[in-house]
Enzyme design. Structure first.
Site, mmCIF file in Angstrom:
data_model
loop_
_atom_site.group_PDB
_atom_site.id
_atom_site.type_symbol
_atom_site.label_atom_id
_atom_site.label_comp_id
_atom_site.label_asym_id
_atom_site.label_seq_id
_atom_site.Cartn_x
_atom_site.Cartn_y
_atom_site.Cartn_z
ATOM 1 N N ASN A 152 -25.437 -22.100 26.309
ATOM 2 C CA ASN A 152 -25.480 -21.083 27.400
ATOM 3 C C ASN A 152 -26.827 -20.396 27.606
ATOM 4 O O ASN A 152 -27.058 -20.071 28.567
ATOM 5 C CB ASN A 152 -24.400 -20.069 26.684
ATOM 6 C CG ASN A 152 -24.778 -19.336 25.433
ATOM 7 O OD1 ASN A 152 -25.465 -20.096 24.681
ATOM 8 N ND2 ASN A 152 -24.397 -18.013 25.040
ATOM 9 N N PRO A 176 -30.993 -29.275 20.264
ATOM 10 C CA PRO A 176 -30.264 -28.529 21.404
ATOM 11 C C PRO A 176 -28.828 -29.277 21.658
ATOM 12 O O PRO A 176 -28.503 -30.372 21.284
ATOM 13 C CB PRO A 176 -31.250 -28.576 22.340
ATOM 14 C CG PRO A 176 -32.440 -29.684 21.962
ATOM 15 C CD PRO A 176 -31.902 -30.322 21.046
ATOM 16 N N GLU A 248 -24.969 -17.902 13.515
ATOM 17 C CA GLU A 248 -24.804 -16.996 14.535
ATOM 18 C C GLU A 248 -23.761 -17.594 15.262
ATOM 19 O O GLU A 248 -23.477 -18.495 16.288
ATOM 20 C CB GLU A 248 -26.174 -17.114 15.508
ATOM 21 C CG GLU A 248 -27.106 -16.145 14.633
ATOM 22 C CD GLU A 248 -26.953 -14.798 14.435
ATOM 23 O OE1 GLU A 248 -26.329 -14.076 15.303
ATOM 24 O OE2 GLU A 248 -27.775 -14.204 13.789
ATOM 25 N N CYS A 283 -22.509 -14.731 24.288
ATOM 26 C CA CYS A 283 -21.872 -14.370 22.938
ATOM 27 C C CYS A 283 -21.437 -13.021 22.733
ATOM 28 O O CYS A 283 -20.562 -12.635 22.301
ATOM 29 C CB CYS A 283 -22.858 -14.974 21.705
ATOM 30 S SG CYS A 283 -24.347 -14.328 21.785
ATOM 31 N N GLU A 384 -11.858 -15.776 22.122
ATOM 32 C CA GLU A 384 -13.128 -15.598 22.777
ATOM 33 C C GLU A 384 -13.013 -16.493 24.162
ATOM 34 O O GLU A 384 -12.961 -17.712 24.077
ATOM 35 C CB GLU A 384 -14.221 -16.073 21.905
ATOM 36 C CG GLU A 384 -15.542 -15.952 22.673
ATOM 37 C CD GLU A 384 -16.710 -16.697 22.179
ATOM 38 O OE1 GLU A 384 -16.599 -17.705 21.476
ATOM 39 O OE2 GLU A 384 -17.828 -16.001 22.375
ATOM 40 N N PHE A 386 -15.175 -16.530 26.774
ATOM 41 C CA PHE A 386 -16.391 -16.934 27.200
ATOM 42 C C PHE A 386 -16.601 -17.570 28.875
ATOM 43 O O PHE A 386 -16.770 -18.633 29.139
ATOM 44 C CB PHE A 386 -16.749 -18.291 26.400
ATOM 45 C CG PHE A 386 -18.272 -18.352 25.921
ATOM 46 C CD1 PHE A 386 -18.843 -17.273 25.254
ATOM 47 C CD2 PHE A 386 -18.969 -19.579 26.048
ATOM 48 C CE1 PHE A 386 -20.231 -17.289 25.013
ATOM 49 C CE2 PHE A 386 -20.315 -19.568 25.811
ATOM 50 C CZ PHE A 386 -21.067 -18.550 25.080
ATOM 51 N N GLU A 463 -30.566 -12.775 12.710
ATOM 52 C CA GLU A 463 -31.801 -13.259 13.483
ATOM 53 C C GLU A 463 -32.552 -12.149 14.082
ATOM 54 O O GLU A 463 -32.082 -11.013 14.059
ATOM 55 C CB GLU A 463 -31.526 -14.189 14.560
ATOM 56 C CG GLU A 463 -30.817 -15.638 13.982
ATOM 57 C CD GLU A 463 -30.831 -16.638 14.968
ATOM 58 O OE1 GLU A 463 -30.210 -16.163 16.111
ATOM 59 O OE2 GLU A 463 -30.932 -17.793 14.745
HETATM 60 P P1 NAP Z 1 -20.476 -25.587 19.722
HETATM 61 O O1 NAP Z 1 -19.444 -26.377 20.247
HETATM 62 O O2 NAP Z 1 -20.185 -24.750 18.161
HETATM 63 O O3 NAP Z 1 -21.727 -26.159 19.581
HETATM 64 C C1 NAP Z 1 -22.964 -25.712 19.129
HETATM 65 C C2 NAP Z 1 -23.945 -26.734 18.882
HETATM 66 O O4 NAP Z 1 -23.536 -27.428 17.672
HETATM 67 C C3 NAP Z 1 -24.302 -27.691 20.017
HETATM 68 O O5 NAP Z 1 -25.602 -28.312 20.037
HETATM 69 C C4 NAP Z 1 -23.199 -28.862 19.431
HETATM 70 O O6 NAP Z 1 -23.426 -30.066 20.232
HETATM 71 C C5 NAP Z 1 -23.430 -28.885 18.025
HETATM 72 N N1 NAP Z 1 -22.504 -29.372 17.410
HETATM 73 C C6 NAP Z 1 -21.166 -29.666 17.511
HETATM 74 N N2 NAP Z 1 -20.560 -30.256 16.357
HETATM 75 C C7 NAP Z 1 -21.399 -30.225 15.458
HETATM 76 C C8 NAP Z 1 -21.229 -30.554 14.102
HETATM 77 N N3 NAP Z 1 -20.129 -31.129 13.558
HETATM 78 N N4 NAP Z 1 -22.313 -30.684 13.365
HETATM 79 C C9 NAP Z 1 -23.601 -29.991 13.661
HETATM 80 N N5 NAP Z 1 -23.607 -29.587 15.110
HETATM 81 C C10 NAP Z 1 -22.589 -29.620 15.957
HETATM 82 O O7 NAP Z 1 -20.680 -24.049 20.552
HETATM 83 P P2 NAP Z 1 -20.590 -24.194 22.313
HETATM 84 O O8 NAP Z 1 -19.259 -24.331 22.670
HETATM 85 O O9 NAP Z 1 -21.731 -25.148 22.396
HETATM 86 O O10 NAP Z 1 -21.203 -22.620 22.404
HETATM 87 C C11 NAP Z 1 -20.635 -21.584 22.694
HETATM 88 C C12 NAP Z 1 -20.216 -20.772 21.623
HETATM 89 O O11 NAP Z 1 -21.480 -20.304 20.907
HETATM 90 C C13 NAP Z 1 -19.498 -19.392 21.792
HETATM 91 O O12 NAP Z 1 -18.518 -19.315 20.837
HETATM 92 C C14 NAP Z 1 -20.444 -18.452 21.608
HETATM 93 O O13 NAP Z 1 -19.948 -17.171 21.439
HETATM 94 C C15 NAP Z 1 -21.405 -18.920 20.548
HETATM 95 N N6 NAP Z 1 -22.640 -18.309 20.710
HETATM 96 C C16 NAP Z 1 -23.221 -17.505 19.546
HETATM 97 C C17 NAP Z 1 -24.344 -17.035 19.829
HETATM 98 C C18 NAP Z 1 -24.771 -15.860 18.668
HETATM 99 O O14 NAP Z 1 -25.880 -15.424 18.565
HETATM 100 N N7 NAP Z 1 -23.826 -15.329 17.859
HETATM 101 C C19 NAP Z 1 -25.228 -17.031 20.799
HETATM 102 C C20 NAP Z 1 -24.747 -18.041 21.593
HETATM 103 C C21 NAP Z 1 -23.542 -18.609 21.512
HETATM 104 P P3 NAP Z 1 -22.456 -30.402 21.433
HETATM 105 O O15 NAP Z 1 -22.805 -29.445 22.262
HETATM 106 O O16 NAP Z 1 -22.670 -32.007 21.565
HETATM 107 O O17 NAP Z 1 -21.096 -30.456 20.619
#
Ligand code: NAP
Length: 484
Positions: A152, A176, A248, A283, A384, A386, A463
């Site tokens: 995002n 990333p 995070e 987020c 959530e 999103f 962070e």
């Molecule tokens: P995600 O599915 O958890 O993926 C995040 C990252 O982790 C991606 O690079 C993903 O690769 C990788 N990943 C997936 N499975 C993994 C594993 N088993 N081991 C290590 N890495 C792995 O999250 P998203 O859907 O991309 O992002 C949206 C979420 O992020 C929302 O819940 C949002 O609230 C949260 N977020 C939180 C913050 C904060 O600061 N608190 C900021 C921004 C976003 P792939 O994309 O290939 O799966």
């Protein structure tokens, strides 16, 4: 059409991975933005080993030298991105509108400056010399940091990990999200050009690459941003190695609008931004809105009017003010929450307009929606979303609003809206969240000098600010004082 090539960065060199993946523009699915070379576990191993070799010298260099190198990287980044091509590339791969892409790149530069500024206070030694002797507290680097980030805010969320880790003397391997690989690769290569080879590496790929990074024996800390379920998997993966960890994670932020709120245009604009910015894929967006019953119709009316002005389409077009969702999974999830709310008898206000220039069947487009008449058990309220849809729920007394706002496993941010500062701060103190805003919410209200992070399932650690820098250190003391 842009035809980008995404590469891994290992020991200062561009490296193709064994597999290539096409990245599609979420506003023009029939058009490829480019291809990215995905790493495998052997390229991850090479990246970590090169980081480990480079870290020895980098970690023993002075903080002043590291600050200087990082500032050179920031200057190179500012120069390389100033013409606006990076912002256009970010829009093409992520979907956000051009102005938000420019803002993300600018915010990244501001963050680097802030980290460099805070580094002296956060990372320098504390020396005490008195009649009992001497005590020196140092904050030593941890070693190699594995950083994993989502799609995002790919540039900012990567810089928020990479820069403090580097300033603290660590070397980094960044993974990333594979569907937004290009702008972040450019940013990392540009910053990396000011650093010794191997200090900053990038490996692209999905969960397998993330797991290889988390379990590599030479990775000493993992800093992860993403969803709660993946955060749990990351935590389990690093446990056997007793690695340091920052998580995070997702949020389900509540905004509580009290009966004495001032609903001027500026307040409504801040609320609307906090809900719909980046098509709701933030987020720290408002994801549930609790409004005092006496002001309910007024708030819903004002928000509907504001949201009605959005033009949804390809973020490259100048009149478009809301881009598409980034990916199919996100699009399907948000739609399922909307269908469920309709099935429950919720009133779904579909707002905004479709851009005439965008092919609606060729992107993950969704008009903004404000939903009323759903109860607290709807997935739209509990989970959530999103995305560009928000539930608005009435309450009769402040305690009830607070109880419902806190009745969640999440705890990222929250907000209270009121003209009475003392009343708002008193209620804010009892909201279970890592950061709480008054008469504002989220990204546009962020204080870069403060540490940010979640409570409950929304994360572990902080962070930004002093805590964010120290999260990449191990403190230790050397003393000859005999106090007892
Ligand atoms: P995600 O599915 O958890 O993926 C995040 C990252 O982790 C991606 O690079 C993903 O690769 C990788 N990943 C997936 N499975 C993994 C594993 N088993 N081991 C290590 N890495 C792995 O999250 P998203 O859907 O991309 O992002 C949206 C979420 O992020 C929302 O819940 C949002 O609230 C949260 N977020 C939180 C913050 C904060 O600061 N608190 C900021 C921004 C976003 P792939 O994309 O290939 O799966």
């Amino acid at each position: 059409m842009i035809e980008e090539r995404g590469w891994n960065l290992v020991n200062g060199e561009r490296r193709d991975g064994p597999r290539a993946e096409v990245v599609r523009n979420p506003a023009r699915l029939s058009a490829a933005v480019g291809t990215v070379g995905l790493a495998d576990s052997s390229l991850v191993d090479e990246a970590v080993r090169s980081a480990s070799r480079a870290q020895a010298d980098w970690g023993s260099s002075s903080l002043a030298d590291r600050q200087k190198a990082v500032l050179q990287g920031r200057a190179a980044l500012a120069g390389a991105s100033e013409e606006g091509q990076w912002a256009r590339l970010l829009t093409a791969e992520q979907g956000k509108i051009d102005v938000e892409s420019s803002m993300e790149i600018l915010l990244g530069q501001m963050l680097i400056e802030q980290f460099v500024q805070d580094a002296d206070a956060a990372l320098g030694p504390d020396v005490l010399d008195d009649e009992l002797g001497r005590r020196v507290v140092t904050r030593d680097p941890i070693g190699v940091v594995g950083a994993i980030t989502p799609w995002n805010y790919p540039v900012v969320l990567s810089l928020i990990k990479v820069i403090p880790a580097l300033l603290a003397g660590n070397a980094v391997v960044l993974k990333p999200a594979p569907n937004t690989p290009f702008t972040v690769s450019l940013a990392m290569e540009t910053i990396g050009s000011a650093l010794p080879p191997g200090v900053l590496n990038v490996v692209h790929g999905a969960a397998d690459v993330g797991e290889a990074l988390c379990t590599h024996p030479q990775v000493a800390k993992v800093s992860f941003t993403g969803s709660v379920p993946t955060g749990r998997r990351v935590m389990a993966a690093v446990a056997p190695g007793m690695k340091r960890i920052t998580l995070e994670l997702g949020g389900n932020d509540a905004a509580i609008v009290l009966d004495d709120v001032a609903l001027d245009d500026a307040a409504i604009a801040r609320m609307t931004d906090a809900i719909f910015m980046t098509t709701g894929q933030v987020c720290m967006a408002i994801k549930r809105l609790y409004v005092h019953r006496s002001r309910f119709d007024e708030v819903v009316g004002a928000l509907c009017e504001a949201a009605n002005s959005f033009v949804v389409g390809d973020g490259m077009e100048p009149d478009v003010t809301m881009g598409p969702l980034n990916n199919q999974a996100q699009y399907d999830k948000v739609r399922s929450f909307i269908f469920d709310a309709e099935r429950r008898g919720g009133a779904v206000n579909i707002l905004g307009a479709r851009s005439a220039a965008s092919d609606w069947s060729d992107g993950y487009f969704m008009r903004p929606r404000i939903v009323t008449a759903v109860d607290d058990s709807a997935p739209l309220v509990v989970e959530e979303q999103f995305g560009p849809v928000v539930p608005v729920l009435p309450f009769d007394d402040d305690e009830d609003a607070l109880r419902r706002a806190n009745d969640t496993e999440y705890g990222l941010c929250g907000s209270v809206w009121s003209t009475d500062t003392d009343r708002a701060f008193a209620l804010s103190a009892r909201l279970q969240a890592g950061q709480v805003f008054v008469n504002a919410h989220g990204l546009m209200a962020l204080d870069l000098t403060c540490s940010a992070g979640g409570v409950k399932q929304s994360g572990l650690g902080r962070e930004c600010g002093i805590d964010g820098l120290r999260a990449y250190t191990e403190s230790r003391y050397v003393t000859n004082r005999r106090a007892m």
